[in-house]
Design an enzyme around this catalytic site. Structure first.
Site, mmCIF file in Angstrom:
data_model
loop_
_atom_site.group_PDB
_atom_site.id
_atom_site.type_symbol
_atom_site.label_atom_id
_atom_site.label_comp_id
_atom_site.label_asym_id
_atom_site.label_seq_id
_atom_site.Cartn_x
_atom_site.Cartn_y
_atom_site.Cartn_z
ATOM 1 N N ASP A 31 0.865 -1.183 0.000
ATOM 2 C CA ASP A 31 0.000 0.000 0.000
ATOM 3 C C ASP A 31 0.899 1.230 0.000
ATOM 4 O O ASP A 31 1.858 1.300 0.765
ATOM 5 C CB ASP A 31 -0.898 -0.025 1.243
ATOM 6 C CG ASP A 31 -2.045 0.964 1.140
ATOM 7 O OD1 ASP A 31 -3.201 0.526 1.226
ATOM 8 O OD2 ASP A 31 -1.787 2.177 0.975
ATOM 9 N N ILE A 32 0.591 2.205 -0.860
ATOM 10 C CA ILE A 32 1.464 3.392 -0.916
ATOM 11 C C ILE A 32 1.259 4.293 0.294
ATOM 12 O O ILE A 32 2.047 5.193 0.540
ATOM 13 C CB ILE A 32 1.255 4.228 -2.213
ATOM 14 C CG1 ILE A 32 -0.215 4.625 -2.366
ATOM 15 C CG2 ILE A 32 1.752 3.496 -3.433
ATOM 16 C CD1 ILE A 32 -0.410 5.736 -3.391
ATOM 17 N N HIS A 101 -9.929 -5.251 -3.556
ATOM 18 C CA HIS A 101 -8.623 -5.584 -2.987
ATOM 19 C C HIS A 101 -8.768 -5.953 -1.525
ATOM 20 O O HIS A 101 -9.640 -5.448 -0.822
ATOM 21 C CB HIS A 101 -7.616 -4.443 -3.177
ATOM 22 C CG HIS A 101 -8.084 -3.099 -2.678
ATOM 23 N ND1 HIS A 101 -9.026 -2.346 -3.347
ATOM 24 C CD2 HIS A 101 -7.728 -2.375 -1.602
ATOM 25 C CE1 HIS A 101 -9.224 -1.208 -2.687
ATOM 26 N NE2 HIS A 101 -8.452 -1.206 -1.618
ATOM 27 N N HIS A 103 -6.838 -6.005 2.080
ATOM 28 C CA HIS A 103 -5.727 -5.446 2.843
ATOM 29 C C HIS A 103 -5.181 -6.497 3.799
ATOM 30 O O HIS A 103 -5.965 -7.205 4.455
ATOM 31 C CB HIS A 103 -6.205 -4.260 3.696
ATOM 32 C CG HIS A 103 -6.630 -3.051 2.916
ATOM 33 N ND1 HIS A 103 -5.797 -1.962 2.719
ATOM 34 C CD2 HIS A 103 -7.786 -2.759 2.290
ATOM 35 C CE1 HIS A 103 -6.448 -1.044 2.004
ATOM 36 N NE2 HIS A 103 -7.662 -1.495 1.733
#
Ligand SMILES: [Zn+2]
Length: 109
Positions: A31-32, A101, A103
């Site tokens: 994750d950015i 998505h 996490h």
């Protein structure tokens, strides 16, 4: 693939994003904007907007997402200390990128 979807572009290799894992169904990358020491995103290659858009045919993808999450947790050394898996659904559920998505977060002390 959706042309304007950032995750479709990442999946297609059109960005500098480093894949920590990939197979025929999904990719994994960081994750950015990480919320934990380990914060990975497990992203199906197929464009599925959210959990709401799943069909019966997508079941193998979901199962693969969980299996890969388990393996990624082990690989990043957080299997025993523990981790959290979550999927945000639509805006009210905190979803920001409208491409399904999962996490994976962990590594808290
Ligand atoms: Zn997409």
């Amino acid at each position: 693939m959706e042309k304007d979807c950032i995750f479709c572009n990442i999946v297609a290799g059109k960005t500098e994003t480093e894949f920590l894992y990939q197979d025929d169904m999904l990719v994994v990358f960081r994750d950015i904007n990480p919320h934990a020491p380990v914060h990975l995103l497990i992203v199906p290659k197929k464009h599925i907007r959210s959990i709401n858009d799943l069909t019966e045919a997508d079941q193998p993808i979901l199962s693969e997402m969980l299996m890969v999450a388990k393996d990624m947790a082990a690989e990043h050394g957080i299997a025993q200390s523990g981790y959290r898996l979550f999927i945000n659904v639509e805006r009210g559920g905190g979803q920001v990128i409208f491409h399904l998505h999962l996490h994976l977060i962990g590594g808290f002390r």
